[in-house]
Design a protein around this motif. Sequence first.
Motif, PDB file in Angstrom:
ATOM      1  N   CYS A 724       0.840  -1.202   0.000  1.00 31.42           N
ATOM      2  CA  CYS A 724       0.000   0.000   0.000  1.00 31.42           C
ATOM      3  C   CYS A 724       0.876   1.253   0.000  1.00 31.42           C
ATOM      4  O   CYS A 724       2.050   1.219   0.392  1.00 31.42           O
ATOM      5  N   ASP A 725       0.301   2.367  -0.404  1.00 28.48           N
ATOM      6  CA  ASP A 725       1.022   3.634  -0.515  1.00 28.48           C
ATOM      7  C   ASP A 725       0.536   4.568   0.577  1.00 28.48           C
ATOM      8  O   ASP A 725      -0.669   4.815   0.713  1.00 28.48           O
ATOM      9  N   ARG A 726       1.483   5.095   1.374  1.00 32.07           N
ATOM     10  CA  ARG A 726       1.109   6.007   2.462  1.00 32.07           C
ATOM     11  C   ARG A 726       0.531   7.309   1.928  1.00 32.07           C
ATOM     12  O   ARG A 726      -0.186   8.013   2.632  1.00 32.07           O
ATOM     13  N   THR A 727       0.808   7.612   0.682  1.00 28.97           N
ATOM     14  CA  THR A 727       0.274   8.839   0.096  1.00 28.97           C
ATOM     15  C   THR A 727      -1.249   8.823   0.083  1.00 28.97           C
ATOM     16  O   THR A 727      -1.891   9.872   0.173  1.00 28.97           O
ATOM     17  N   GLN A 728      -1.844   7.629  -0.031  1.00 30.21           N
ATOM     18  CA  GLN A 728      -3.307   7.527   0.001  1.00 30.21           C
ATOM     19  C   GLN A 728      -3.866   8.115   1.288  1.00 30.21           C
ATOM     20  O   GLN A 728      -4.823   8.893   1.274  1.00 30.21           O
ATOM     21  N   LEU A 729      -3.244   7.737   2.411  1.00 33.14           N
ATOM     22  CA  LEU A 729      -3.725   8.227   3.699  1.00 33.14           C
ATOM     23  C   LEU A 729      -3.487   9.720   3.842  1.00 33.14           C
ATOM     24  O   LEU A 729      -4.349  10.462   4.332  1.00 33.14           O
ATOM     25  N   GLU A 730      -2.332  10.203   3.410  1.00 35.02           N
ATOM     26  CA  GLU A 730      -2.039  11.629   3.534  1.00 35.02           C
ATOM     27  C   GLU A 730      -3.007  12.456   2.690  1.00 35.02           C
ATOM     28  O   GLU A 730      -3.489  13.509   3.129  1.00 35.02           O
ATOM     29  N   LEU A 731      -3.296  11.981   1.483  1.00 34.19           N
ATOM     30  CA  LEU A 731      -4.257  12.704   0.645  1.00 34.19           C
ATOM     31  C   LEU A 731      -5.652  12.675   1.257  1.00 34.19           C
ATOM     32  O   LEU A 731      -6.389  13.675   1.202  1.00 34.19           O
ATOM     33  N   ALA A 732      -6.039  11.544   1.837  1.00 39.36           N
ATOM     34  CA  ALA A 732      -7.358  11.447   2.456  1.00 39.36           C
ATOM     35  C   ALA A 732      -7.489  12.412   3.623  1.00 39.36           C
ATOM     36  O   ALA A 732      -8.523  13.074   3.792  1.00 39.36           O
ATOM     37  N   VAL A 733      -6.432  12.522   4.441  1.00 39.79           N
ATOM     38  CA  VAL A 733      -6.470  13.462   5.567  1.00 39.79           C
ATOM     39  C   VAL A 733      -6.483  14.904   5.062  1.00 39.79           C
ATOM     40  O   VAL A 733      -7.175  15.773   5.598  1.00 39.79           O
ATOM     41  N   THR A 734      -5.715  15.176   3.995  1.00 42.06           N
ATOM     42  CA  THR A 734      -5.688  16.536   3.444  1.00 42.06           C
ATOM     43  C   THR A 734      -7.046  16.935   2.879  1.00 42.06           C
ATOM     44  O   THR A 734      -7.471  18.096   2.985  1.00 42.06           O
ATOM     45  N   GLN A 735      -7.756  15.990   2.279  1.00 42.65           N
ATOM     46  CA  GLN A 735      -9.038  16.285   1.662  1.00 42.65           C
ATOM     47  C   GLN A 735     -10.194  16.315   2.661  1.00 42.65           C
ATOM     48  O   GLN A 735     -11.316  16.625   2.273  1.00 42.65           O
ATOM     49  N   SER A 736      -9.936  15.993   3.919  1.00 42.06           N
ATOM     50  CA  SER A 736     -10.987  15.961   4.936  1.00 42.06           C
ATOM     51  C   SER A 736     -11.170  17.351   5.514  1.00 42.06           C
ATOM     52  O   SER A 736     -10.195  17.994   5.965  1.00 42.06           O
ATOM     53  N   HIS A 737     -12.432  17.813   5.543  1.00 43.78           N
ATOM     54  CA  HIS A 737     -12.743  19.144   6.057  1.00 43.78           C
ATOM     55  C   HIS A 737     -13.998  19.041   6.927  1.00 43.78           C
ATOM     56  O   HIS A 737     -15.093  19.427   6.508  1.00 43.78           O
ATOM     57  N   PRO A 738     -13.841  18.544   8.130  1.00 42.04           N
ATOM     58  CA  PRO A 738     -15.025  18.395   8.998  1.00 42.04           C
ATOM     59  C   PRO A 738     -15.493  19.740   9.533  1.00 42.04           C
ATOM     60  O   PRO A 738     -14.702  20.685   9.675  1.00 42.04           O
TER      61      PRO A 738
END
Length: 934
Positions: A724-738
């Motif tokens: 798996c690629d850690r970039t997936q998680l970093e992008l998911a956190v960056t795109q999160s705007h609660p």
Amino acid sequence: MSGMEEGTFTALRSQLQEAAATFADGPDALEGILLGIVDDVDRAVREPLEIFPVCHHSPASAIAMARRLREKQPKVVYLELCEDMAPLLSELRNCRLPVAVQAFATDVEGFPAEWSPLSVVAPITEASAEYQAIAYALDTPGVELVLVDRSSDHVFQWDARRTESAEQTDPDAPTAEEEAALHGDAIGVEIGDLRPRFAELEEHLLRHGRVRHWSEWWHQYVELPLGDSDHDTYRQVMLLIGSLFRRLAPGDPQRVRVDEDRERHMWTRMRRHLAAGGIDPADCLYVCGAFHAASRVAEFGVHGADTFEISPPTGTRWQHGLIPSSHAAIEAQFGLAAGSVSIAATVWAKNVRRTGVRPFRLEGQAGGKKRSTAKKAVAVAASQSVAPAADKLSGFLQRPPVLDRLDEAELLGWSVDIVRAARRNGYLASTADAIAVFQTSILLAGMRDRAKPTPYDFQDAAVTCIEKDTVPGRRDVRRLVEIMMGGDRIGQVGYDALPPLARDVHDRLTPLNQKLQQRGVQRALLDIAGRPELGACSDVLWMLRYLMPQGAARPIMGERRLGERPIQESWDLALGTHQRALIELGYEGVSVEQVLEQRLRRRAYGPQATAAVVLETVEDATLYLRSRRLADELGTRALEVLAGERSVDGAPEVLRRVRRLLAYYRTSEPVLPPWIESFVKTGYAHYCTLLPTAFADEDATVRQVGAMLGFLLSMESLALSLGCDRTQLELAVTQSHPEEPSKTALLWAAQVQLGRLSREDLRTRCDELLGNPLVLPAYPRYLSGFVHALEPVPGLVDFVVEAVSNAFGRLPDPVLLPWLPTLITTLRSGGADLAPLLIREAGRIFPGRLAALDEWVPPWRDRPSAPSARPAAGIGARRGVALLAAHPATCDAVGTLLGCDGAWQTGSAGPEGTALLARYPETAAALEVLLASA
């Protein structure tokens, strides 16, 4: 047909015709009903194949049946019972009555899926006419027993639910009391369901008979008068009652069609059997309910029309067996008054003693003496001719009621026994109460126009004189009377009549040395360490606990966890009480392992299965079956289900179970199973995709989002090793705007874990929240998010304690006090496993004694400042050298942790160490703090 037979009921017809003209304005309507009843009786009496009408669980019917069987000695007995239940009847001799013959199906074909499981039961008691017929036929050589009623499959084919909409309320739906009975929600089928279907008629009979319910009316006005009657009188009266109830029944088309189809089915079966065997109808006896004996269908009789086509069965696979029954279960299922079946059993025993009739009993029947009934069954030569039946109805209907003499000894015995039972159950009853019960029973019987008190009169008198206002114990007086009259007798299916699975369970639990077929709770102690053979018993008990209702097998000490082996266990067993559930398991397979595997597969592949549910089946397969093959199969299914999910509702359960399975496989297997590696890899990509949507979704709770982050962060190292690629998680956190505060705090915690946000920045943000009056009311929601952040980022536990402490110190009471219940409920419901982390950390930080609290300074307020100049580093270096020299073992441990090799150099360590620490001031400061805390 002789002239005497044609004129059998001529006198009765004339009397009823005159009565109809007298009591009605015209002879048409009433005359039609009354003369029609006589025609029904006449038709049934003149039938060449003798019809024997009965009422279910009627002692009068049972006595008349035993008497008639000994007189007639039929060679063939046709019985109104589901034709597919015939093979089970011979197993009745291995049981203690009452029991029920059951047809059961779980995999339905041709019926709606929501009907499953299908169950049909036919209860049998010793005081029933059907048991007398069965015992006679099975134990008499040369006698054939033929069941002629519709099959269990046709019971549901003709079920009224097919024509009812789903929105309509079923008036016959089982009540809570019926659900608790031994029969559960099974459909009851038995011969002789004789009760008015016309509500106004039943109400009229009860009111004028001065009784409370139908069972009492039947006992008073039918049971007692027919107890000593001859065969012809009994038969004609029962036919009369059946015809009356049938003609006055409401014209429900669906119910009428089912009744008539049953009668057509039975007569068609009998005619085919007579023709196939060349049997003389005079040598046969047809035992059926009085309601069906007065039938008017064209197929009625041996010379009836052969126009009825029996539909083929569906593809449903039926299982058959015997289950325990009870008086209370029969009463609940068939709408009888409580205690009526027990009273019937008492009346049956009394009638047997009074009349001298020798009842039939299956040879070897449990609870009775073994004897050869076949040799004693012959009383009268079968070749004797039977005289034509005379009109017995006229005399019976005109005869005044027989005034049965009061049996004072019996009534006195009842009165003394009920007072004794009341005393044992906490009532302050005395001899005066016994006298009052005796006299009140006679008074009530007189008020109801009875010369002799019935058990129902005695019951009312006992309640009136003893119960008063309160019930001191578990049982009221009415229940005590029922117990005294015979109680709720509960049957038992013998070992030889059990299905293979139930026998296998009893055989495998033999080392426990328990009487498992007895009712009640038994304690079993398993010292598995001392007696390893009990480990197999433990496996069976855990599977039974999973498969059977609660209470059948209940562990008192011991538990089953992944990777653990039991040492000692203690169980409360009630397999005898739950015998029906154990028998029904036998319908699903031949062993408990097979049934458990089938149920796990059915649950995993069901339409409502989620990834969490399938993971639970994987865990259960490993726990109870220890089957790696099944676990791998179900794990692959969990992977498929997870890939198709579009919600995060099951994320907390998925995280909990995957962690548990990973820990188990890592300690018990050399390598991880391929399915769990694929599950982690797929789950990492799956939750990374859903994470931004879940942060913004109002329906997704903070606990669910925290579980997703927990999966991603705790499984990160394994997922990265699998590609798996850690970039997936970093992008998911960056795109999160609660927008919700608790989710915002959760996102901050994730950013800290990923290195995108420092602790100092997080602390600064919390201080800004506490300093902003507009945000202050929402600060507790941020704290709730931090609490749930301990799931994905457990290293923040010290910061969460700090944040909570600052909130208690700075939040105003109007904000803090309403939030405290929310915090407690949050920890209790969604964070029960997180609370110990906070408590342990708080216990480490806060002083242990109250006196030290005044001088205590929180560690987050006494943090050493970072070194800013070289002289400070020099001071730290000198202090560090001194500490290193004073604690060489600690220095070696830190060096090993950092990967440094080498030995101490005496004499020159001081200056060189000072220079080394001077070159690395941050390390010197860190070591100083570490050694100071040590």
